[in-house]
Design a protein around this motif. Structure first.
Motif, PDB file in Angstrom:
ATOM      1  N   GLN A   1       5.916   3.950  12.372  1.00  0.00           N
ATOM      2  CA  GLN A   1       7.304   3.600  12.100  1.00  0.00           C
ATOM      3  C   GLN A   1       7.379   2.198  11.517  1.00  0.00           C
ATOM      4  N   GLY A   2       8.425   1.955  10.746  1.00  0.00           N
ATOM      5  CA  GLY A   2       8.630   0.637  10.158  1.00  0.00           C
ATOM      6  C   GLY A   2       7.895   0.435   8.848  1.00  0.00           C
ATOM      7  N   ASN A   3       7.279   1.488   8.335  1.00  0.00           N
ATOM      8  CA  ASN A   3       6.544   1.411   7.066  1.00  0.00           C
ATOM      9  C   ASN A   3       7.259   2.132   5.928  1.00  0.00           C
ATOM     10  N   GLY A   4       8.497   2.543   6.154  1.00  0.00           N
ATOM     11  CA  GLY A   4       9.264   3.218   5.112  1.00  0.00           C
ATOM     12  C   GLY A   4       8.972   4.698   4.971  1.00  0.00           C
ATOM     13  N   ILE A   5       8.201   5.263   5.887  1.00  0.00           N
ATOM     14  CA  ILE A   5       7.845   6.683   5.785  1.00  0.00           C
ATOM     15  C   ILE A   5       9.083   7.557   5.957  1.00  0.00           C
TER      16      ILE A   5
ATOM     17  N   PHE B   1      10.914  26.823  15.148  1.00  0.00           N
ATOM     18  CA  PHE B   1       9.551  26.404  14.867  1.00  0.00           C
ATOM     19  C   PHE B   1       9.065  26.907  13.510  1.00  0.00           C
ATOM     20  N   GLU B   2       9.619  28.000  13.056  1.00  0.00           N
ATOM     21  CA  GLU B   2       9.213  28.551  11.753  1.00  0.00           C
ATOM     22  C   GLU B   2       9.543  27.605  10.594  1.00  0.00           C
ATOM     23  N   HIS B   3      10.378  26.620  10.824  1.00  0.00           N
ATOM     24  CA  HIS B   3      10.747  25.641   9.796  1.00  0.00           C
ATOM     25  C   HIS B   3      10.016  24.304   9.965  1.00  0.00           C
ATOM     26  N   ALA B   4       9.084  24.258  10.908  1.00  0.00           N
ATOM     27  CA  ALA B   4       8.407  23.000  11.244  1.00  0.00           C
ATOM     28  C   ALA B   4       7.204  22.751  10.344  1.00  0.00           C
ATOM     29  N   THR B   5       7.105  21.513   9.873  1.00  0.00           N
ATOM     30  CA  THR B   5       5.918  21.076   9.135  1.00  0.00           C
ATOM     31  C   THR B   5       5.397  19.799   9.775  1.00  0.00           C
ATOM     32  N   ILE B   6       4.087  19.656   9.737  1.00  0.00           N
ATOM     33  CA  ILE B   6       3.440  18.455  10.239  1.00  0.00           C
ATOM     34  C   ILE B   6       3.346  17.463   9.082  1.00  0.00           C
ATOM     35  N   ILE B   7       3.756  16.230   9.336  1.00  0.00           N
ATOM     36  CA  ILE B   7       3.645  15.156   8.352  1.00  0.00           C
ATOM     37  C   ILE B   7       2.246  14.562   8.504  1.00  0.00           C
ATOM     38  N   GLU B   8       1.533  14.468   7.379  1.00  0.00           N
ATOM     39  CA  GLU B   8       0.176  13.921   7.384  1.00  0.00           C
ATOM     40  C   GLU B   8       0.063  12.725   6.453  1.00  0.00           C
ATOM     41  N   ILE B   9      -0.703  11.748   6.885  1.00  0.00           N
ATOM     42  CA  ILE B   9      -1.092  10.624   6.027  1.00  0.00           C
ATOM     43  C   ILE B   9      -2.589  10.430   6.233  1.00  0.00           C
ATOM     44  N   ASN B  10      -3.324  10.389   5.129  1.00  0.00           N
ATOM     45  CA  ASN B  10      -4.790  10.240   5.197  1.00  0.00           C
ATOM     46  C   ASN B  10      -5.416  11.265   6.135  1.00  0.00           C
TER      47      ASN B  10
ATOM     48  N   ILE C   1       0.892  12.587  11.703  1.00  0.00           N
ATOM     49  CA  ILE C   1       1.667  11.419  12.124  1.00  0.00           C
ATOM     50  C   ILE C   1       3.135  11.744  12.431  1.00  0.00           C
ATOM     51  N   GLY C   2       3.532  13.003  12.235  1.00  0.00           N
ATOM     52  CA  GLY C   2       4.936  13.298  12.497  1.00  0.00           C
ATOM     53  C   GLY C   2       5.302  14.746  12.328  1.00  0.00           C
TER      54      GLY C   2
ATOM     55  N   MET D   1       0.838  -1.176   0.000  1.00  0.00           N
ATOM     56  CA  MET D   1       0.000   0.000   0.000  1.00  0.00           C
ATOM     57  C   MET D   1       0.888   1.246   0.000  1.00  0.00           C
ATOM     58  N   ILE D   2       0.708   2.108  -0.991  1.00  0.00           N
ATOM     59  CA  ILE D   2       1.457   3.356  -1.081  1.00  0.00           C
ATOM     60  C   ILE D   2       0.673   4.441  -0.338  1.00  0.00           C
ATOM     61  N   LEU D   3       1.287   5.000   0.671  1.00  0.00           N
ATOM     62  CA  LEU D   3       0.648   6.061   1.425  1.00  0.00           C
ATOM     63  C   LEU D   3       1.113   7.396   0.881  1.00  0.00           C
ATOM     64  N   GLU D   4       0.164   8.323   0.728  1.00  0.00           N
ATOM     65  CA  GLU D   4       0.518   9.659   0.265  1.00  0.00           C
ATOM     66  C   GLU D   4       0.904  10.507   1.464  1.00  0.00           C
ATOM     67  N   ILE D   5       2.121  10.995   1.434  1.00  0.00           N
ATOM     68  CA  ILE D   5       2.629  11.843   2.513  1.00  0.00           C
ATOM     69  C   ILE D   5       2.382  13.294   2.124  1.00  0.00           C
ATOM     70  N   LYS D   6       1.755  14.031   3.029  1.00  0.00           N
ATOM     71  CA  LYS D   6       1.529  15.458   2.812  1.00  0.00           C
ATOM     72  C   LYS D   6       2.139  16.218   3.975  1.00  0.00           C
ATOM     73  N   TYR D   7       2.391  17.490   3.733  1.00  0.00           N
ATOM     74  CA  TYR D   7       2.977  18.357   4.749  1.00  0.00           C
ATOM     75  C   TYR D   7       2.143  19.618   4.859  1.00  0.00           C
ATOM     76  N   ARG D   8       2.060  20.129   6.076  1.00  0.00           N
ATOM     77  CA  ARG D   8       1.437  21.424   6.294  1.00  0.00           C
ATOM     78  C   ARG D   8       2.253  22.159   7.342  1.00  0.00           C
ATOM     79  N   PRO D   9       2.253  23.482   7.278  1.00  0.00           N
ATOM     80  CA  PRO D   9       3.017  24.235   8.286  1.00  0.00           C
ATOM     81  C   PRO D   9       2.517  23.922   9.697  1.00  0.00           C
ATOM     82  N   ALA D  10       3.432  23.777  10.621  1.00  0.00           N
ATOM     83  CA  ALA D  10       3.063  23.578  12.025  1.00  0.00           C
ATOM     84  C   ALA D  10       2.580  24.907  12.593  1.00  0.00           C
TER      85      ALA D  10
END
Length: 148
Positions: A87-91, A50-59, A63-64, A1-10
């Motif tokens: 973790q352990g899913n190659g993200i 913190f100005e360089h921080a992004t939240i990792i999103e899946i679905n 998540i990170g 299963m390929i998960l789509e990783i998205k980012y948004r500003p923290a």
């Protein structure tokens, strides 16, 4: 299963999530390194650059954390943390490979620091980082872009 990783500003409203994430992902390494694990110490690190921080999103789930400072000739990987349940899913590897691709395309190097007790060091080595220095607690690592 390929998960789509998205980012948004923290955002500041993410601090509770980020504090919990840091405690989950870093306490074992910090304890093993005899470094502080107080909420204050964790929050200080979360708020660092913190100005360089992004939240990792899946679905659409947070998540990170990915904290990257892009400079003229270098990309500094300040923090990468993935929730233990993901973790352990190659993200982490996919995120690092995307960062490496960006570095190659922009002819930049990537630097990071990792605690000596953190097994993430092995992931960094496996994708091409090299240890170029160390402190009492951490390894300083470099991915150098060799362009002709």
């Amino acid at each position: 299963m390929i998960l789509e990783i998205k980012y948004r500003p923290a955002l500041k409203i993410d601090l509770k999530f980020l504090l919990g994430l840091r405690i989950q992902t870093m306490n074992p390494h910090l304890i093993a390194s005899s470094l502080p694990v107080s909420d204050e110490a964790h929050l200080q690190r979360v708020e660092y650059q913190f100005e360089h921080a992004t939240i990792i999103e899946i679905n659409k789930r947070d998540i990170g954390l990915l904290k990257v400072h892009r400079q003229a000739n270098n990309i500094e990987l300040i923090q990468i943390q993935v929730a233990p349940s993901y973790q352990g899913n190659g993200i982490g590897r996919r995120i690092l490979n995307d960062l490496i691709k960006e570095a190659i395309e922009s002819e930049k190097s990537i630097t990071l620091s990792v605690l000596k007790t953190n097994q993430a060091k092995n992931l960094y080595l496996s994708v091409g980082f090299k240890i170029v220095g160390e402190t009492d607690d951490s390894y300083l690592m470099l991915f150098e872009n060799y362009c002709p």
